[in-house]
Design an enzyme around this catalytic site. Sequence first.
Site, PDB file in Angstrom:
ATOM      1  CE  LYS A  21      -2.637   1.086   3.853  1.00  0.00           C
ATOM      2  NZ  LYS A  21      -2.508   2.507   4.204  1.00  0.00           N
ATOM      3  N   GLY A  95      -5.193   8.206   5.030  1.00  0.00           N
ATOM      4  CA  GLY A  95      -4.302   9.213   5.617  1.00  0.00           C
ATOM      5  C   GLY A  95      -3.076   9.422   4.738  1.00  0.00           C
ATOM      6  CD  GLN A 172       0.212   8.628   6.834  1.00  0.00           C
ATOM      7  OE1 GLN A 172      -0.354   9.521   7.448  1.00  0.00           O
ATOM      8  NE2 GLN A 172      -0.343   7.462   6.609  1.00  0.00           N
ATOM      9  CG  ASP A 327       0.703   0.321   9.559  1.00  0.00           C
ATOM     10  OD1 ASP A 327       0.238   1.183  10.321  1.00  0.00           O
ATOM     11  OD2 ASP A 327       1.129   0.586   8.424  1.00  0.00           O
ATOM     12  NE  ARG A 400      -2.340  -1.420   8.614  1.00  0.00           N
ATOM     13  CZ  ARG A 400      -2.051  -1.861   7.385  1.00  0.00           C
ATOM     14  NH1 ARG A 400      -2.192  -3.134   7.079  1.00  0.00           N
ATOM     15  NH2 ARG A 400      -1.608  -1.041   6.451  1.00  0.00           N
TER      16      ARG A 400
HETATM   17  C1  S3P Z   1       2.343   5.093   6.160  1.00  0.00           C
HETATM   18  C2  S3P Z   1       2.892   5.540   7.329  1.00  0.00           C
HETATM   19  C3  S3P Z   1       2.377   5.165   8.656  1.00  0.00           C
HETATM   20  C4  S3P Z   1       1.494   3.934   8.580  1.00  0.00           C
HETATM   21  C5  S3P Z   1       0.498   4.017   7.464  1.00  0.00           C
HETATM   22  C6  S3P Z   1       1.206   4.153   6.128  1.00  0.00           C
HETATM   23  C7  S3P Z   1       2.934   5.545   4.884  1.00  0.00           C
HETATM   24  O1  S3P Z   1       1.626   6.243   9.186  1.00  0.00           O
HETATM   25  O2  S3P Z   1       0.836   3.735   9.803  1.00  0.00           O
HETATM   26  O3  S3P Z   1      -0.296   2.853   7.425  1.00  0.00           O
HETATM   27  O4  S3P Z   1       2.651   4.931   3.837  1.00  0.00           O
HETATM   28  O5  S3P Z   1       3.704   6.514   4.913  1.00  0.00           O
HETATM   29  P1  S3P Z   1       2.288   7.473  10.002  1.00  0.00           P
HETATM   30  O6  S3P Z   1       3.182   8.200   9.084  1.00  0.00           O
HETATM   31  O7  S3P Z   1       1.126   8.299  10.431  1.00  0.00           O
HETATM   32  O8  S3P Z   1       3.014   6.836  11.139  1.00  0.00           O
END
Ligand code: S3P
Length: 436
Positions: A21, A95, A172, A327, A400
């Site tokens: 993903k 997100g 992120q 995750d 999840r």
């Molecule tokens: C992700 C970063 C993580 C993770 C999310 C995917 C990404 O989140 O929990 O499922 O693809 O950059 P955070 O950056 O909020 O920790």
Amino acid sequence: MVEIIDATNPLKGKYKVPGDKSISHRAAILSSISEDTVKIFGYSNGKDCLSTLDCMEKLGVHIDWNQNPDDVLTIEGKSLYLYEPYDVLDANNSGTTTRLLLGVLSGQEFFSCITGDDSLRARPMKRVVEPLTSMGAKFHGRENSNKLPLCCLGRKEKPSKTKYKLPVASAQVKSAILLAGLYCDEEIEVIEPSRTRDHTERMLKAMGVNIDSSKVSETEGARKITMKPAEKLNFSYEIKIPGDFSSAAFLIACTILKEDSNIIVEEVGINPTRTGFLQVLEKMGVKFNIKNERISCNEPIADIEAEYNPTLEACTVEGDLVANVIDELPLFAVLATQAQGTTVLKDAKELRYKETDRIKAITSELTKMGANISEKEDGFIVKGPTPLKGERVKSFDDHRIAMALSVAAKISTGKTYIENPECADISFPGFYQYFK
Ligand code: S3P
């Protein structure tokens, strides 16, 4: 809808999981702002990744795909500058779509607005809005621009800052700053408190961007990433997305817990910033094999072989390891219910800001199933082993949580009824077929 799962068959044989993903989102966004027509194989057909494609199309990018992961997805790059969207961008539950896109939108000299579903509209955005504002973009949104819907007017002003120290470990947020940094005139620097997934850095490097990362100290996980702005991005190769380690983790955990199980999950991404769950398994005394290690598109991949482990040991997960297994932590709680002794999770308050409050959700639902688990502000404590029993449980519309509870259901007596199970489609379409 309700999914009914009982403790029938063990898991056996060879499996493949949907494309990663995190890498899929980045492949779609970075291809869109490249100079090239990019071919992507194995793009995730999870709903989050479809949301990213939908947003990119609204930003004027031409995408050709039939939503079948076995078929190639083609993206015609528009170069760094996209088109003003005619409508609100809808990230739905994702997100990653929102925060990474806000990075790109900050560099565009046009107006855009992004929103999402109930869960996403409740999640904090200040963590990206603040650094992106200091990079010259303007935002307006609910709760003093902390919540979606958020409107963005791209960079009009010179950045007041080029060095960012992240208060929380978040890939992120780091990625949003790096994407916005592509549009800056000067080198930028990002310091993260613990090392988080580095797919953005790897992909940018492969596209010719001058980006480097180094340890800040020998003893802690903190990293410093420096990046020079880019005039253009080129993809000189076809992208092959590896299987998602976070999806494979559910099959691996189920195999470990379920008598007679023995599986190989093929072509899974084993990027060391993602595989903290394997370190956790080692701490719990679990044996597994990593086979056929190779590199594909600057990402390490392998086949993972796992089998039933009759005994698990309790352990503590804390500090820098948390970001690496973020995750998989609801799933870790399920494993902990079958471990001998007291398992502790600390330093994981970030779990409260995911698709749902995952500390609260996993604690309440595993308690219903008979686990001895207690909620802490930044984690949980589990005393085991305890037998689990089938119950009616809630997914809280969080993929999840739904999948972690499905694994618990596989080792419970009686039937488990999972409410709103379809949220598993966010990252793992077809998940329940594996379990039946
Ligand atoms: C992700 C970063 C993580 C993770 C999310 C995917 C990404 O989140 O929990 O499922 O693809 O950059 P955070 O950056 O909020 O920790």
